[in-house]
Design a protein around this motif. Structure first.
Motif, PDB file in Angstrom:
ATOM      1  N   LEU A 181       0.857  -1.185   0.000  1.00  0.00           N
ATOM      2  CA  LEU A 181       0.000   0.000   0.000  1.00  0.00           C
ATOM      3  C   LEU A 181       0.894   1.237   0.000  1.00  0.00           C
ATOM      4  O   LEU A 181       1.829   1.345   0.801  1.00  0.00           O
ATOM      5  CB  LEU A 181      -0.918   0.010   1.222  1.00  0.00           C
ATOM      6  N   SER A 182       0.606   2.157  -0.894  1.00  0.00           N
ATOM      7  CA  SER A 182       1.482   3.305  -1.093  1.00  0.00           C
ATOM      8  C   SER A 182       1.581   4.181   0.149  1.00  0.00           C
ATOM      9  O   SER A 182       0.619   4.346   0.905  1.00  0.00           O
ATOM     10  CB  SER A 182       1.001   4.132  -2.280  1.00  0.00           C
ATOM     11  N   SER A 183       2.766   4.738   0.340  1.00  0.00           N
ATOM     12  CA  SER A 183       2.990   5.702   1.410  1.00  0.00           C
ATOM     13  C   SER A 183       2.737   7.111   0.884  1.00  0.00           C
ATOM     14  O   SER A 183       2.541   7.317  -0.318  1.00  0.00           O
ATOM     15  CB  SER A 183       4.433   5.589   1.931  1.00  0.00           C
ATOM     16  N   THR A 184       2.765   8.071   1.776  1.00  0.00           N
ATOM     17  CA  THR A 184       2.621   9.472   1.375  1.00  0.00           C
ATOM     18  C   THR A 184       3.982  10.126   1.163  1.00  0.00           C
ATOM     19  O   THR A 184       4.057  11.306   0.816  1.00  0.00           O
ATOM     20  CB  THR A 184       1.861  10.266   2.442  1.00  0.00           C
ATOM     21  N   GLY A 185       5.037   9.379   1.405  1.00  0.00           N
ATOM     22  CA  GLY A 185       6.388   9.913   1.310  1.00  0.00           C
ATOM     23  C   GLY A 185       7.266   9.291   2.366  1.00  0.00           C
ATOM     24  O   GLY A 185       7.181   8.090   2.629  1.00  0.00           O
ATOM     25  N   VAL A 186       8.082  10.104   3.021  1.00  0.00           N
ATOM     26  CA  VAL A 186       9.054   9.571   3.980  1.00  0.00           C
ATOM     27  C   VAL A 186       8.376   9.070   5.257  1.00  0.00           C
ATOM     28  O   VAL A 186       8.952   8.262   5.989  1.00  0.00           O
ATOM     29  CB  VAL A 186      10.114  10.646   4.305  1.00  0.00           C
ATOM     30  N   HIS A 187       7.170   9.488   5.540  1.00  0.00           N
ATOM     31  CA  HIS A 187       6.461   9.165   6.782  1.00  0.00           C
ATOM     32  C   HIS A 187       7.240   9.702   7.983  1.00  0.00           C
ATOM     33  O   HIS A 187       7.572  10.875   8.014  1.00  0.00           O
ATOM     34  CB  HIS A 187       6.176   7.663   6.875  1.00  0.00           C
ATOM     35  N   SER A 188       7.600   8.881   8.970  1.00  0.00           N
ATOM     36  CA  SER A 188       8.226   9.422  10.188  1.00  0.00           C
ATOM     37  C   SER A 188       9.497   8.677  10.581  1.00  0.00           C
ATOM     38  O   SER A 188       9.832   8.623  11.765  1.00  0.00           O
ATOM     39  CB  SER A 188       7.231   9.375  11.359  1.00  0.00           C
ATOM     40  N   ASN A 189      10.185   8.135   9.605  1.00  0.00           N
ATOM     41  CA  ASN A 189      11.418   7.406   9.900  1.00  0.00           C
ATOM     42  C   ASN A 189      12.540   7.846   8.963  1.00  0.00           C
ATOM     43  O   ASN A 189      12.293   8.215   7.820  1.00  0.00           O
ATOM     44  CB  ASN A 189      11.200   5.897   9.748  1.00  0.00           C
ATOM     45  N   GLY A 190      13.736   7.803   9.470  1.00  0.00           N
ATOM     46  CA  GLY A 190      14.896   8.152   8.660  1.00  0.00           C
ATOM     47  C   GLY A 190      15.216   9.632   8.650  1.00  0.00           C
ATOM     48  O   GLY A 190      16.046  10.078   7.848  1.00  0.00           O
ATOM     49  N   PHE A 191      14.626  10.403   9.543  1.00  0.00           N
ATOM     50  CA  PHE A 191      14.812  11.852   9.480  1.00  0.00           C
ATOM     51  C   PHE A 191      16.158  12.326  10.029  1.00  0.00           C
ATOM     52  O   PHE A 191      16.571  13.456   9.746  1.00  0.00           O
ATOM     53  CB  PHE A 191      13.652  12.568  10.165  1.00  0.00           C
ATOM     54  N   SER A 192      16.851  11.496  10.769  1.00  0.00           N
ATOM     55  CA  SER A 192      18.210  11.887  11.147  1.00  0.00           C
ATOM     56  C   SER A 192      19.083  11.947   9.906  1.00  0.00           C
ATOM     57  O   SER A 192      19.947  12.828   9.772  1.00  0.00           O
ATOM     58  CB  SER A 192      18.786  10.896  12.172  1.00  0.00           C
ATOM     59  N   LEU A 193      18.849  11.020   8.962  1.00  0.00           N
ATOM     60  CA  LEU A 193      19.558  11.066   7.684  1.00  0.00           C
ATOM     61  C   LEU A 193      19.036  12.214   6.818  1.00  0.00           C
ATOM     62  O   LEU A 193      19.826  12.955   6.215  1.00  0.00           O
ATOM     63  CB  LEU A 193      19.401   9.735   6.943  1.00  0.00           C
ATOM     64  N   VAL A 194      17.723  12.373   6.763  1.00  0.00           N
ATOM     65  CA  VAL A 194      17.129  13.452   5.962  1.00  0.00           C
ATOM     66  C   VAL A 194      17.727  14.795   6.356  1.00  0.00           C
ATOM     67  O   VAL A 194      18.074  15.618   5.505  1.00  0.00           O
ATOM     68  CB  VAL A 194      15.595  13.484   6.137  1.00  0.00           C
ATOM     69  N   ARG A 195      17.880  15.022   7.651  1.00  0.00           N
ATOM     70  CA  ARG A 195      18.367  16.313   8.144  1.00  0.00           C
ATOM     71  C   ARG A 195      19.842  16.530   7.840  1.00  0.00           C
ATOM     72  O   ARG A 195      20.322  17.666   7.873  1.00  0.00           O
ATOM     73  CB  ARG A 195      18.080  16.436   9.635  1.00  0.00           C
ATOM     74  N   LYS A 196      20.554  15.459   7.545  1.00  0.00           N
ATOM     75  CA  LYS A 196      21.942  15.591   7.082  1.00  0.00           C
ATOM     76  C   LYS A 196      21.978  15.955   5.597  1.00  0.00           C
ATOM     77  O   LYS A 196      22.902  16.633   5.135  1.00  0.00           O
ATOM     78  CB  LYS A 196      22.696  14.274   7.302  1.00  0.00           C
ATOM     79  N   LEU A 197      20.968  15.484   4.868  1.00  0.00           N
ATOM     80  CA  LEU A 197      20.938  15.691   3.422  1.00  0.00           C
ATOM     81  C   LEU A 197      20.331  17.034   3.032  1.00  0.00           C
ATOM     82  O   LEU A 197      20.704  17.620   2.012  1.00  0.00           O
ATOM     83  CB  LEU A 197      20.136  14.565   2.754  1.00  0.00           C
ATOM     84  N   VAL A 198      19.368  17.496   3.818  1.00  0.00           N
ATOM     85  CA  VAL A 198      18.655  18.743   3.503  1.00  0.00           C
ATOM     86  C   VAL A 198      19.019  19.782   4.554  1.00  0.00           C
ATOM     87  O   VAL A 198      18.709  19.617   5.731  1.00  0.00           O
ATOM     88  CB  VAL A 198      17.132  18.521   3.484  1.00  0.00           C
ATOM     89  N   THR A 199      19.668  20.833   4.131  1.00  0.00           N
ATOM     90  CA  THR A 199      20.097  21.870   5.076  1.00  0.00           C
ATOM     91  C   THR A 199      19.204  23.101   5.039  1.00  0.00           C
ATOM     92  O   THR A 199      19.185  23.888   5.983  1.00  0.00           O
ATOM     93  CB  THR A 199      21.549  22.294   4.782  1.00  0.00           C
ATOM     94  N   ASN A 200      18.460  23.270   3.952  1.00  0.00           N
ATOM     95  CA  ASN A 200      17.550  24.417   3.841  1.00  0.00           C
ATOM     96  C   ASN A 200      16.169  23.902   3.451  1.00  0.00           C
ATOM     97  O   ASN A 200      15.942  23.525   2.299  1.00  0.00           O
ATOM     98  CB  ASN A 200      18.058  25.414   2.800  1.00  0.00           C
ATOM     99  N   PHE A 201      15.264  23.887   4.398  1.00  0.00           N
ATOM    100  CA  PHE A 201      13.933  23.335   4.150  1.00  0.00           C
ATOM    101  C   PHE A 201      13.044  24.277   3.350  1.00  0.00           C
ATOM    102  O   PHE A 201      11.943  23.906   2.949  1.00  0.00           O
ATOM    103  CB  PHE A 201      13.278  22.945   5.476  1.00  0.00           C
TER     104      PHE A 201
END
Length: 366
Positions: A181-201
């Motif tokens: 079943l499809s997700s809406t995107g990243v959901h609520s996991n992996g954001f410690s990595l996301v925050r390393k990759l994205v510096t300007n939201f």
């Protein structure tokens, strides 16, 4: 010696009262049959639904994690509460049980009633979407412990089901179809990595060279999909055909899908997952994260990659189950979020040899 009161020590009781009054307005939207108490009591009471012969309580607890940091930086607080609810109720759903009630916990260094109320509004929105009651909660103001402007948000849910109706994974067999079943995107996991990759939201989210009208932060704050109502609707008709279910959270495919399989004993072969590549649409946010440096070899061990929930279903009923999910998808539409789509993403098979770790338990094939 000067006398010091509670407010001077950093805890504003009056602001707490304001926050609770705002909470009550949101909690009122979640009232369902079975509630015996509401917000403001010392505890929450809920009556076990009638007609359950051998009731089993099923619980789940989780938080939002470092996704909260993006909400703080963007000053958008009204969606992470949905994530908080989703993380628990989707876990509970894996046993084939709908959550009956939810309780939340909000902690901060300095309480601002409006911000806390926005967080709880999201929790109430998630409860309404689930069909459960917001039965109670706690707001903790802890000066000098949390930074001012930072909040933590966690919660737990409880459901009740009949013991004979529990989905445990014991019925999963070779040849079962894996429905994603499809997700809406990243959901609520992996954001410690996301925050390393994205510096300007505030960066514009560009797709195929075109401005989507959203920032990368807004895309990342898309709330976790709640699968409870569509899955329970399918279970009402096809429960016997659904042998196992998985909520794809931290650890992605490799860590979560094997959790539904029974451990092979008595010389039996271990069941594993064969996943068909390119059998579903991967949301563009994952491509963006890979472009920004996420290790493409490890993304399936970190993110949901577009599949937030998986069911192992008897092959004879799989097409009908997929058809029912997709036919009913529009019933659960939310503004600005694509409808849920069900896909045949693979099958259950016997391992050809020893299963040593996650890489052997989930195999991708073209």
């Amino acid at each position: 010696m000067a006398k010091v009161d509670y407010k001077q020590s950093g805890v504003d009781v009056e602001e707490g009262y304001r926050a609770v009054n705002k909470y009550k307005e949101h909690a009122a939207r979640t009232v369902i049959p079975g509630m015996l108490t509401g917000l403001g009591s010392f505890n929450g009471m809920f009556e076990i639904p009638k007609g359950i012969k051998n009731p089993v309580m099923v619980s789940g607890t989780d938080g939002v994690g470092t996704k909260l940091d993006i909400a703080f930086k963007m000053k958008k607080y009204d969606t992470v509460g949905i994530d908080c609810v989703a993380m628990s109720v989707n876990d509970i759903l894996c046993s084939g049980v709908q959550t009956l009630f939810f309780l939340d916990y909000v902690a901060c260094g300095k309480l601002e009633a409006e911000v806390a109320a926005e967080l709880v509004k999201g929790v109430a929105d998630g409860c309404v979407e689930t069909g459960c009651a917001l039965l109670g909660g706690e707001t903790a103001e802890m000066p000098d412990f949390y930074d001012i402007g930072k909040y933590d948000l966690a919660g737990f849910g409880v459901g009740v089901g009949d013991k004979k109706q529990m989905i445990t994974g014991k019925e999963i067999k070779n040849g079962d179809v894996l429905i994603g079943l499809s997700s809406t995107g990243v959901h609520s996991n992996g954001f410690s990595l996301v925050r390393k990759l994205v510096t300007n939201f505030d960066d514009k989210f560009i797709l195929d060279g075109k401005d989507t009208g959203k920032t990368i932060g807004e895309v990342l704050l898309t709330p976790t999909r709640i699968y409870v109502k569509p899955v329970m609707e399918v279970l009402a008709k096809y429960r016997k055909a659904v042998h196992g279910m998985v909520h794809v959270t931290g650890g992605g495919f490799y860590e979560n899908i094997p959790r539904m399989y029974p451990k092979a004993e008595g010389g039996k072969k271990q069941l594993i997952s064969i996943i068909k590549r390119d059998s579903w649409n991967i949301p563009p946010v994952f491509g963006e994260l890979i472009k920004r440096g996420a290790d493409v070899e490890k993304v399936y061990n970190t993110f949901n990659m577009g599949i937030g929930f998986v069911l192992a279903v008897d092959a004879k009923e799989a097409d009908s189950v997929i058809e029912m999910f997709n036919k009913n998808a529009s019933k659960y539409s939310k503004p600005g979020i694509p409808d849920m789509v069900a896909y045949n993403i693979g099958r259950v098979a016997y391992a050809e040899g020893e299963v040593n770790g996650q890489k052997d338990a989930v195999v991708f094939e073209d």
